[in-house]
Design an enzyme around this catalytic site. Structure first.
Site, mmCIF file in Angstrom:
data_model
loop_
_atom_site.group_PDB
_atom_site.id
_atom_site.type_symbol
_atom_site.label_atom_id
_atom_site.label_comp_id
_atom_site.label_asym_id
_atom_site.label_seq_id
_atom_site.Cartn_x
_atom_site.Cartn_y
_atom_site.Cartn_z
ATOM 1 N N PRO A 149 29.317 15.715 -67.928
ATOM 2 C CA PRO A 149 27.894 15.269 -67.460
ATOM 3 C C PRO A 149 27.828 15.815 -65.915
ATOM 4 O O PRO A 149 28.590 15.507 -65.135
ATOM 5 C CB PRO A 149 28.070 14.078 -67.553
ATOM 6 N N GLU A 150 26.581 16.563 -65.716
ATOM 7 C CA GLU A 150 26.104 16.878 -64.452
ATOM 8 C C GLU A 150 24.756 16.497 -64.381
ATOM 9 O O GLU A 150 24.364 15.606 -65.291
ATOM 10 C CB GLU A 150 26.040 18.488 -64.330
ATOM 11 N N LYS B 26 24.431 12.788 -59.977
ATOM 12 C CA LYS B 26 25.050 12.450 -61.209
ATOM 13 C C LYS B 26 25.375 10.957 -61.130
ATOM 14 O O LYS B 26 25.970 10.367 -62.112
ATOM 15 C CB LYS B 26 26.405 12.942 -61.108
ATOM 16 N N ARG C 184 40.500 24.507 -61.352
ATOM 17 C CA ARG C 184 39.590 24.371 -62.620
ATOM 18 C C ARG C 184 39.497 26.013 -62.690
ATOM 19 O O ARG C 184 40.002 26.775 -62.362
ATOM 20 C CB ARG C 184 38.524 23.638 -62.227
#
Length: 301
Positions: free
Chosen positions: A2-3, A61, A284
Site C-alpha cells: 500500500p502506497e 500512508k 529492494r
DNA sequence: GGGTTAACCTGCGGGC
DNA sequence: TGCCCGCAGGTTAACC
C-alpha cells in the site's frame, strides 16, 4: 504494497463503512499489531470502546479515525495490512490482528471492522491530536489537527496545502539520489517504491540522479508526474499484485495493468521498446528503462 | 544534523 | 518431498 493511492482507497471505504459508528467491542488478537501503542493492548481497548468515530482521515500512508474523546485511532498498513469492513459472521482471516464491533443502533450495515496483516509491519495505536482537537463540523466531518505520531511526516502531494515551491527547493538542497529523496516521508509523503519508479519513468529520470543537479523545471515536472500517477491510480482503485492489497470490501485495484516500469523487468519499454531493467536499490528493486533513463555519470544511491 | 544501513516479519517460489 | 535461501518493502533505530 500500500502506497498513497491504496491507502486513499481504503480511507474512502472507511468513510462509508465505519464513520458515525460507536465502538462497543475491541479484540486484539496479536500484540504486535498494537506495538506502537506503548501502554499496551488493554489500554488500547479501553480508549476505543464506547467511543464514536468521527471521520476517516489520511496523510501520506497514515490513516486515522478521530474519536469523540479527542484522540484518534491511527493506522499504518505497512507492507501487507488490510482494513476490512465485513459481516461479523464471516470466518476469521488467517492473519486477523484486531477486530472492532459496533453498537447496532449506530451501524446501519451491521458490519464490523477488521485489521488483517500478514507480515505485521503495519499497526494501530490510539494517539492524541495535536494542532487542534478532533472536533466535528456541522456536516459531520471531523475537523482539527493531526495525530501526534503523524505530525513528523510531510504533507502528501494531493493535500491542497502542499507547498510545491518548498518541495522543489527542499529536493534540490538534498545531497542524495532522487529516488531516495522521493521515498523520504519527511520531504514528501505517500510515495513508495511503485509510484516512485513510475513517476521517474514518466519524466524520464534515472533513480540515482543526484538531487542537487536537478534543474527547477525538472524537479517541478517530477512532482507533476508523482501527482498524475497517484491520481490515476486512485481512479483505478489502487495497484494490486496479489491478494495482499484490497479495498475494505476485499476488492483488488486495477492500476497494475497501467504500470510502465515497476515489475516489468525484461518487458519492452512503452516508449522505446528497450527491455526494462531491474537494479538492486536499498535492499529492494528499482525498475527503469536503460535507454530513456540512462545512468548519470555521477550517481547517488 | 543529514545521510545511510540494518532490522523488523511472513509467505512464496526457485534451486537442490 | 522437503529444506534452505532470496525476495517482497515501509518505517525506524542506530550508526557514520
Amino acid at each position: 504494497m500500500p502506497e498513497l493511492p491504496e491507502v486513499e482507497t481504503v480511507r474512502r471505504g472507511l468513510e462509508r463503512g465505519v464513520v458515525g459508528r460507536t465502538v462497543v467491542a475491541v479484540d486484539v488478537h496479536h500484540p504486535r499489531a498494537v506495538r506502537r501503542h506503548e501502554a499496551g493492548a488493554d489500554d488500547f481497548r479501553a480508549r476505543v470502546e464506547g467511543r464514536r468515530l468521527l471521520g476517516a482521515r489520511r496523510r501520506g500512508k497514515y490513516l486515522w479515525l478521530p474519536m469523540d474523546s479527542g484522540e484518534a485511532v491511527v493506522g499504518h498498513l505497512g507492507m501487507s495490512g488490510q482494513l476490512l469492513v465485513v459481516p461479523p459472521d464471516k470466518p476469521a482471516e488467517a492473519h486477523l490482528r484486531v477486530r472492532f464491533g459496533f453498537d447496532p443502533s449506530t451501524n446501519p450495515g451491521g458490519r464490523e471492522l477488521r485489521f488483517v496483516d500478514q507480515r505485521t509491519f503495519g499497526g494501530l495505536a490510539v494517539v492524541p491530536m495535536v494542532g487542534g482537537p478532533a472536533g466535528q463540523s456541522a456536516d459531520g466531518l471531523a475537523t482539527g489537527g493531526v495525530p501526534a505520531s503523524v505530525a513528523h511526516i510531510a504533507l502528501d502531494p494531493l493535500d491542497p496545502a502542499f507547498d510545491d515551491d518548498a518541495f522543489v527547493e527542499g529536493l534540490r538542497r538534498r545531497r542524495t539520489g532522487v529516488k531516495r529523496a522521493l521515498l523520504d516521508q519527511t520531504l514528501i509523503s505517500g510515495v513508495g517504491n511503485i509510484y516512485a519508479d513510475e513517476a521517474l519513468w514518466r519524466v524520464p529520470l534515472h533513480w540515482a540522479r543526484p538531487t542537487d543537479t536537478l534543474p527547477r523545471p525538472t524537479a517541478r515536472a517530477l512532482l507533476g508526474h508523482v501527482r498524475d500517477v497517484m491520481t490515476e491510480a486512485i481512479a483505478a482503485g489502487g495497484t494490486s499484485f496479489d491478494a495482499l492489497y484490497v479495498s475494505v470490501n476485499g476488492v483488488s485495484g486495477l492500476f497494475d495493468r497501467s504500470l510502465s516500469a515497476y515489475g516489468r523487468r525484461d518487458e519492452p519499454c512503452a516508449r522505446c521498446g528497450t527491455p526494462i531493467r531491474r537494479d538492486a536499490f536499498m535492499n529492494r528493486s528499482s525498475f527503469s528503462c536503460p535507454r530513456c533513463q540512462p545512468r548519470p555519470r555521477r550517481a547517488r544511491y
